[in-house]
Design an enzyme around this catalytic site. Structure first.
Site, PDB file in Angstrom:
ATOM      1  N   THR A 136       0.702  -1.461   0.088  1.00 42.27           N
ATOM      2  CA  THR A 136      -0.068  -0.078  -0.003  1.00 42.27           C
ATOM      3  C   THR A 136       0.888   1.512  -0.168  1.00 42.27           C
ATOM      4  O   THR A 136       0.442   2.361   0.074  1.00 42.27           O
ATOM      5  CB  THR A 136      -0.871   0.065   1.249  1.00 42.27           C
ATOM      6  OG1 THR A 136      -0.075  -0.257   2.414  1.00 42.27           O
ATOM      7  CG2 THR A 136      -2.078  -0.949   1.073  1.00 42.27           C
ATOM      8  N   GLU A 137       2.024   1.312   0.157  1.00 39.69           N
ATOM      9  CA  GLU A 137       2.856   2.558   0.415  1.00 39.69           C
ATOM     10  C   GLU A 137       2.691   3.508  -0.426  1.00 39.69           C
ATOM     11  O   GLU A 137       2.740   4.813  -0.076  1.00 39.69           O
ATOM     12  CB  GLU A 137       4.280   2.187   0.586  1.00 39.69           C
ATOM     13  CG  GLU A 137       4.912   1.144   1.736  1.00 39.69           C
ATOM     14  CD  GLU A 137       4.574  -0.227   1.937  1.00 39.69           C
ATOM     15  OE1 GLU A 137       4.947  -1.009   2.541  1.00 39.69           O
ATOM     16  OE2 GLU A 137       3.906  -0.591   0.713  1.00 39.69           O
ATOM     17  N   VAL A 138       2.510   3.094  -1.670  1.00 39.69           N
ATOM     18  CA  VAL A 138       2.347   4.416  -2.777  1.00 39.69           C
ATOM     19  C   VAL A 138       1.087   5.104  -2.638  1.00 39.69           C
ATOM     20  O   VAL A 138       1.176   6.285  -2.935  1.00 39.69           O
ATOM     21  CB  VAL A 138       2.581   3.731  -4.377  1.00 39.69           C
ATOM     22  CG1 VAL A 138       3.841   3.355  -4.530  1.00 39.69           C
ATOM     23  CG2 VAL A 138       1.414   2.661  -4.425  1.00 39.69           C
TER      24      VAL A 138
END
Length: 266
Positions: A136-138
């Site tokens: 999920t980082e982006v």
């Protein structure tokens, strides 16, 4: 006294169970949980009878990635403090990855962000049929820099290029198809499936398994083949991105429960 964010036990067979214990935030990691994982690995490493490590999450979810409130509190600190936070996170995953003992992850519910890196660093991963995954980082203007090597090992560069760029969620069967997990079982059978794998591991020679794992890691992309300088670069990039204007906007969108307003440039 608040409960410890990481619990561990060791039974008479030498089977350790390490439990992520922040169910109130779906076991999202912060500095205390990272420190707890490192301490558990240190403590267990001193046990002469240690044979297998089972990793699990307390509550409905295995691990929901980073605690974004914690990330937002680290972000305005000095570059040195941000690098230290990224290094500790990297160490927790990489030491789990290179532990000379078989590791088994039992995954239920959500496994997001850093949680996908954690399971990619484990030897055997069994997911309940209700498990959901995403890198999920982006979505928050961050990168998964420090877990990219483990993810590339587990699912291959082609799948990382999809799922680490889209941030989309995918279910347990897709996770099995791409190699992130080995088996999918009904939620009610997760413990039994884990126990079966543990019994198979206990039947094998400990030194033979340690050497087999070491040799596998030596030939892997994300095991021990990347040198210290390359890992230092990943840690530095991970911490720099956390301090970027884009990350500030992404984290603000999370806190304010709105869509992020990404800059398009000139």
């Amino acid at each position: 006294m608040p409960a410890s964010p990481v619990l561990w036990t060791l039974d008479e067979r030498g089977v350790a169970t390490v439990t992520l214990n922040r169910p109130e935030v779906n076991n999202a990691y912060d500095g205390a949980l990272i420190s707890g994982v490192l301490a558990a690995i240190d403590d267990l490493g001193r046990k002469p009878n240690l044979r297998v490590v089972v990793l699990r999450g307390n509550g409905k979810h295995f691990q929901a990635g980073a605690d974004l409130k914690w990330i937002n509190s680290v972000r305005p600190q000095s570059l040195g403090e941000n690098v230290a936070a990224s290094r500790a996170t990297f160490e927790a995953v990489q030491r789990l990855n290179t532990l000379p003992i078989p590791t088994v992850a039992l995954v239920q519910g959500g496994c997001f962000g850093g949680g996908t890196g954690v399971i990619a660093a484990c030897d055997v991963v069994i997911a309940a049929d209700n498990a959901l995954f995403s890198i999920t980082e982006v979505r928050w203007g961050l990168t998964a820099a420090i877990i990219i090597p483990q993810l590339c090992d587990a699912i291959g560069v082609r799948q990382v290029r999809r799922y680490a760029l889209t941030g989309e969620r995918f279910g347990a069967e897709e996770a099995r198809r791409i190699g992130l997990v080995h088996d999918v079982v009904p939620l009610a059978e997760l413990d039994a499936a884990g126990a079966k794998v543990v019994e198979q591991l206990l039947a094998n020679g400990p030194e033979a398994m340690a050497e087999t794992k070491r040799l596998a890691l030596e030939s892997s992309f994300g095991g021990m083949s990347i040198d210290d300088a390359a890992y230092a670069r990943l840690i530095h990039l991970h911490s720099l991105k956390r301090q970027s204007a884009e990350a500030a906007e992404g984290l603000a969108s999370f806190a304010e429960k709105r869509a992020a307003k990404w800059g398009r440039g000139p």
